[in-house]
Write an enzyme that holds these catalytic residues in place. Structure first.
Site, mmCIF file in Angstrom:
data_model
loop_
_atom_site.group_PDB
_atom_site.id
_atom_site.type_symbol
_atom_site.label_atom_id
_atom_site.label_comp_id
_atom_site.label_asym_id
_atom_site.label_seq_id
_atom_site.Cartn_x
_atom_site.Cartn_y
_atom_site.Cartn_z
ATOM 1 N N ASP A 166 1.268 9.440 5.223
ATOM 2 C CA ASP A 166 0.283 10.431 5.646
ATOM 3 C C ASP A 166 0.745 10.973 6.992
ATOM 4 O O ASP A 166 1.849 10.661 7.449
ATOM 5 C CB ASP A 166 -1.110 9.789 5.741
ATOM 6 C CG ASP A 166 -2.231 10.769 5.400
ATOM 7 O OD1 ASP A 166 -2.221 11.878 5.982
ATOM 8 O OD2 ASP A 166 -3.093 10.437 4.568
ATOM 9 N N MET A 209 0.803 -1.224 0.000
ATOM 10 C CA MET A 209 0.000 0.000 0.000
ATOM 11 C C MET A 209 0.836 1.274 0.000
ATOM 12 O O MET A 209 0.322 2.358 -0.227
ATOM 13 C CB MET A 209 -0.942 0.014 1.208
ATOM 14 C CG MET A 209 -2.049 -1.038 1.146
ATOM 15 S SD MET A 209 -3.318 -0.691 -0.101
ATOM 16 C CE MET A 209 -2.770 -1.761 -1.441
ATOM 17 N N LYS A 210 2.125 1.161 0.302
ATOM 18 C CA LYS A 210 3.029 2.325 0.296
ATOM 19 C C LYS A 210 2.405 3.512 1.031
ATOM 20 O O LYS A 210 2.287 4.616 0.498
ATOM 21 C CB LYS A 210 3.415 2.712 -1.137
ATOM 22 C CG LYS A 210 4.125 1.601 -1.901
ATOM 23 C CD LYS A 210 4.538 2.067 -3.292
ATOM 24 C CE LYS A 210 5.246 0.964 -4.055
ATOM 25 N NZ LYS A 210 4.291 -0.111 -4.489
#
Length: 234
Positions: free
Chosen positions: A68, A64-65
């Protein structure tokens, strides 16, 4: 860390539909134990499929890399832990990695820091605004991943030897861009064969198109496993 090729080959299910992914998993049977699910399949119902794979006894690498703010990364990781995933990627930025490590504490989830995508070369890195060449940037991020307490990193096989010197023998080095001898590179720019990658220090190899797009995926996977086993058992 297991020395079995079966535990180190990760087949990338880079496919548009769950039906195609199910067909590949069924075809490969017990020969393959580890699968990667990325954006393409995840957004076609692949997250539920990932849960089902894990429940069936397969290992799942959720690519998902993540990147955030700290709290958002942490909350995402907490839910991924509950899904029973074996590996998860996030971009190797120090604060995000530290938040993820804290969120995954006490679980079996191996967190992997993505250094520089294997589709990028020196010009791509410059164009992205980094002042370093890919090799220097990979090594810096590898050191940051080690300091954050990550389980491993993702890098090309070209950097694996140098990365091993930085992170030691215990952390995973997961390598995409693996192409059997004679295979086309596709959109990858920094590639190696399975044997070369294992010798360079990679612990896990991610192979997608050379297997899932092969005329005979089972034979393709067995050939790669045999090549890996030849190095691991030497």
């Amino acid at each position: 860390m297991s020395t079995s090729a079966r535990d180190r080959l990760i087949v990338g299910l880079d496919l548009p539909t769950i039906a195609e992914a199910e067909r590949i998993v069924s075809t490969l049977g017990d020969d393959v134990a580890f699968y990667k699910i990325g954006y393409q399949l995840a957004f076609a119902g692949g997250l539920e499929f990932a849960r089902d794979l894990a429940a069936s006894g397969k290992k799942v690498f959720l690519d998902m890399k993540l990147l955030d703010i700290d709290n958002t990364v942490a909350k995402g990781v907490e839910n991924i832990v509950r899904m029973g995933m074996s590996m998860l990627t996030l971009h190797a930025y120090p604060k995000a990695m530290k938040a993820a490590v804290d969120a995954a504490k006490g679980s079996d989830l191996c967190l992997l820091g993505v250094t520089v995508l294997t589709s990028m070369d020196a010009q791509d890195v410059i164009d992205a605004g980094y002042g370093s060449d890919p090799h220097t940037l990979v090594l810096r991020r590898a050191e940051q991943a080690r300091a954050a307490g990550m389980g491993g990193i993702v890098c090309s096989a070209e950097e694996a030897t140098a990365v091993r010197r930085i992170i030691g023998a215990e952390m995973a080095v997961v390598t995409p861009g693996i192409r059997p001898t004679g295979a086309e590179k596709g959109d990858q720019k920094r590639v190696m064969t399975p044997a070369e990658a294992i010798r360079a220090g990679s612990s896990h190899l991610v192979v997608a198109r050379p297997i899932v797009k092969a005329a005979d995926p089972l034979s393709a996977s067995r050939a790669i496993l045999a090549e890996m086993e030849g190095v691991l058992s030497a």
